[in-house]
Write a protein that holds these residues in place. Structure first.
Motif, mmCIF file in Angstrom:
data_model
loop_
_atom_site.group_PDB
_atom_site.id
_atom_site.type_symbol
_atom_site.label_atom_id
_atom_site.label_comp_id
_atom_site.label_asym_id
_atom_site.label_seq_id
_atom_site.Cartn_x
_atom_site.Cartn_y
_atom_site.Cartn_z
ATOM 1 N N SER A 200 5.918 9.626 -2.228
ATOM 2 C CA SER A 200 6.886 8.973 -1.350
ATOM 3 C C SER A 200 6.190 7.742 -0.788
ATOM 4 N N VAL A 201 6.884 6.618 -0.761
ATOM 5 C CA VAL A 201 6.304 5.349 -0.332
ATOM 6 C C VAL A 201 7.034 4.856 0.908
ATOM 7 N N SER A 202 6.270 4.480 1.928
ATOM 8 C CA SER A 202 6.843 4.000 3.182
ATOM 9 C C SER A 202 6.170 2.707 3.615
ATOM 10 N N GLN A 205 4.237 -0.137 10.273
ATOM 11 C CA GLN A 205 3.710 -1.248 11.069
ATOM 12 C C GLN A 205 3.516 -0.786 12.507
ATOM 13 N N LYS A 206 2.320 -0.985 13.026
ATOM 14 C CA LYS A 206 2.025 -0.547 14.387
ATOM 15 C C LYS A 206 2.785 -1.355 15.416
ATOM 16 N N SER A 207 2.782 -2.667 15.245
ATOM 17 C CA SER A 207 3.515 -3.559 16.155
ATOM 18 C C SER A 207 3.990 -4.757 15.355
ATOM 19 N N SER A 208 4.822 -5.572 15.973
ATOM 20 C CA SER A 208 5.398 -6.717 15.265
ATOM 21 C C SER A 208 4.345 -7.729 14.831
ATOM 22 N N SER A 209 3.169 -7.697 15.479
ATOM 23 C CA SER A 209 2.106 -8.639 15.121
ATOM 24 C C SER A 209 1.068 -8.016 14.182
ATOM 25 N N SER A 210 1.244 -6.755 13.844
ATOM 26 C CA SER A 210 0.280 -6.052 12.994
ATOM 27 C C SER A 210 0.625 -6.231 11.518
ATOM 28 N N PRO A 211 -0.343 -6.008 10.619
ATOM 29 C CA PRO A 211 -0.047 -6.030 9.182
ATOM 30 C C PRO A 211 0.947 -4.929 8.833
ATOM 31 N N VAL A 212 1.693 -5.136 7.768
ATOM 32 C CA VAL A 212 2.588 -4.101 7.254
ATOM 33 C C VAL A 212 1.814 -3.293 6.222
ATOM 34 N N SER A 213 1.781 -1.980 6.431
ATOM 35 C CA SER A 213 1.054 -1.097 5.530
ATOM 36 C C SER A 213 2.021 -0.403 4.597
ATOM 37 N N CYS A 214 1.772 -0.546 3.304
ATOM 38 C CA CYS A 214 2.549 0.177 2.304
ATOM 39 C C CYS A 214 1.776 1.464 2.013
ATOM 40 N N HIS A 215 2.356 2.595 2.374
ATOM 41 C CA HIS A 215 1.653 3.879 2.325
ATOM 42 C C HIS A 215 2.323 4.803 1.317
ATOM 43 N N ALA A 216 1.542 5.266 0.329
ATOM 44 C CA ALA A 216 2.032 6.204 -0.685
ATOM 45 C C ALA A 216 1.297 7.521 -0.520
ATOM 46 N N ASP A 267 11.222 -15.648 4.226
ATOM 47 C CA ASP A 267 10.521 -15.471 2.957
ATOM 48 C C ASP A 267 10.146 -14.019 2.674
ATOM 49 N N TRP A 268 10.445 -13.129 3.581
ATOM 50 C CA TRP A 268 10.048 -11.731 3.398
ATOM 51 C C TRP A 268 10.626 -11.128 2.118
ATOM 52 N N HIS A 269 11.840 -11.552 1.745
ATOM 53 C CA HIS A 269 12.493 -10.964 0.575
ATOM 54 C C HIS A 269 11.750 -11.263 -0.726
ATOM 55 N N ARG A 270 10.775 -12.144 -0.673
ATOM 56 C CA ARG A 270 10.019 -12.509 -1.876
ATOM 57 C C ARG A 270 8.842 -11.566 -2.132
ATOM 58 N N TYR A 271 8.601 -10.646 -1.192
ATOM 59 C CA TYR A 271 7.429 -9.779 -1.277
ATOM 60 C C TYR A 271 7.825 -8.359 -1.690
ATOM 61 N N ARG A 272 6.992 -7.753 -2.519
ATOM 62 C CA ARG A 272 7.214 -6.398 -2.995
ATOM 63 C C ARG A 272 5.895 -5.617 -2.973
ATOM 64 N N CYS A 273 5.983 -4.325 -2.576
ATOM 65 C CA CYS A 273 4.853 -3.410 -2.732
ATOM 66 C C CYS A 273 5.106 -2.635 -4.015
ATOM 67 N N VAL A 274 4.103 -2.597 -4.898
ATOM 68 C CA VAL A 274 4.271 -1.981 -6.217
ATOM 69 C C VAL A 274 3.222 -0.895 -6.421
ATOM 70 N N PHE A 275 3.704 0.313 -6.691
ATOM 71 C CA PHE A 275 2.819 1.462 -6.951
ATOM 72 C C PHE A 275 2.921 1.839 -8.420
ATOM 73 N N GLN A 276 1.754 2.079 -9.044
ATOM 74 C CA GLN A 276 1.733 2.477 -10.452
ATOM 75 C C GLN A 276 0.821 3.680 -10.625
ATOM 76 N N LEU A 277 1.332 4.714 -11.304
ATOM 77 C CA LEU A 277 0.582 5.948 -11.548
ATOM 78 C C LEU A 277 0.238 6.050 -13.017
ATOM 79 N N SER A 278 -1.000 6.473 -13.304
ATOM 80 C CA SER A 278 -1.441 6.626 -14.688
ATOM 81 C C SER A 278 -0.530 7.596 -15.433
ATOM 82 N N GLY A 279 -0.123 7.202 -16.621
ATOM 83 C CA GLY A 279 0.725 8.053 -17.442
ATOM 84 C C GLY A 279 2.207 7.884 -17.195
#
Length: 335
Positions: A200-202, A205-216, A267-279
């Motif tokens: 599951s991928v989420s 973000q801790k706060s509006s000024s913090s980095p966005v973390s893509c967590h799998a 410009d946010w819509h131009r960004y994607r987090c991409v997860f790839q699993l072996s196999g």
């Protein structure tokens, strides 16, 4: 008296590919309360399959598929137990030797060895490693000689280099025995080790000024990769990729952070987090968007269980996978 501990951390890097690994960790300690004096663990593809410690004094299977090893060899478990009981005594004696080498007496001392091999089931390439501590002494399979980064290990290097039977045993183990046993273990646990579980991928973000973390979280195996892309191109600047961590259920988790403070909202819509699993050919793509982000201003966005698990992993690595020691036994019995 100042205590010198050579910290050794096993970093598990997920890679997309058919590589399998067999790793063993031996750790002995002195002066650590409520912790076994000696612990040995074996891992196949970073899944613990056998465990021994000085409290139980018994080699115990940690995966049901390891029972197949006992079926093929009824003496397997007893032989592992006897070998590790003997090794426990050797490790205990070597702590005293190392105290003398480093001119230390009291305090906490932790001694550690990591050895094993990796095997690529497509190219048949084999890579072995045999290392004491982070920077005490290690065996170079290419030259079949020992490397001693610290002066206290030079005595051991000279002694072991002079005994060609030791290097011969190590070469045979890492190029022949270790890959053979690795293939057996992979075959025993094929239904478990070769499975795939998507995460599951989420977006967190801790706060509006913090980095966005893509967590799998919840994926298996650990041969995985996750990146941030802009307009289809992988990003490196402003991206911080974390290590792959193990969950309590044997699956894995990872995160990759994106610094968004300098990104215009349009410009946010131009960004994607991409997860790839072996196999797995299909990628899991998550679009960057404010509505998709889970945030909690002023508090940690990560669940308490995740924080506690990470702290526990760091503590366990510090205690179990650190230090130095000298082991004078020959290695042809190791597998």
């Amino acid at each position: 008296m100042k205590l010198f501990i050579f910290l050794f951390l096993l970093e598990i890097h997920g890679t997309v590919g058919p590589t399998h690994s067999l790793r063993y960790f031996y750790s002995s300690s002195s002066g650590v309360s409520n912790f076994p004096e000696f612990v040995a663990v074996g891992l196949v593809d970073d899944v613990q399959m056998i465990h021994y410690d000085s409290n139980t004094q018994k080699a115990e299977f940690k995966q049901q598929w390891m029972e197949k090893a006992a079926e093929d060899d009824p003496e397997y478990s007893a032989r592992q137990t006897n070998r590790l009981m003997n090794t426990q005594q050797v490790f205990k004696g070597n702590i005293d030797i190392l105290k003398q080498r480093f001119n230390q007496t009291g305090g906490v001392h932790i001694n550690q060895l990591m050895y094993g091999c990796e095997w690529d089931d497509e190219t048949a390439e084999v890579n072995g490693y045999h290392q004491y501590g982070e920077d005490f002494i290690l065996f170079d399979l290419r030259t079949e000689s020992w490397i001693a980064p610290v002066t206290q290990a030079v005595i051991t290097k000279l002694e072991w280099d002079s005994d060609r039977s030791v290097s011969g045993d190590l070469r045979n183990y890492h190029t022949q025995l270790c890959p053979e046993w690795l293939k057996k273990y992979v075959n025993y646990g094929r239904s478990s080790l070769m499975r795939t579980e998507l995460p599951s991928v989420s977006l967190l973000q801790k706060s509006s000024s913090s980095p966005v973390s893509c967590h799998a979280t919840g994926f298996y195996p650990n041969r995985a990769d996750m990146v941030w892309r802009k307009d289809g191109e992988e990003l490196h600047e402003g991206v911080n990729k974390g290590e792959i961590l193990t969950n309590n259920d044997g699956t894995f988790q990872m995160s990759v952070d994106l610094e968004v403070s300098s990104i215009k909202s349009e410009d946010w819509h131009r960004y994607r987090c991409v997860f790839q699993l072996s196999g797995v050919n299909e990628e899991i793509v998550t679009k960057l968007g404010k509505a998709a982000i889970r945030t909690n201003e002023g508090s940690s966005v990560f669940p308490a269980g995740v924080v506690i698990r990470i702290m526990g992993i760091l503590l366990l690595l510090t205690l179990c996978f650190s230090g130095i020691f000298i082991w004078r036994r020959k290695y042809k019995e190791l597998y």
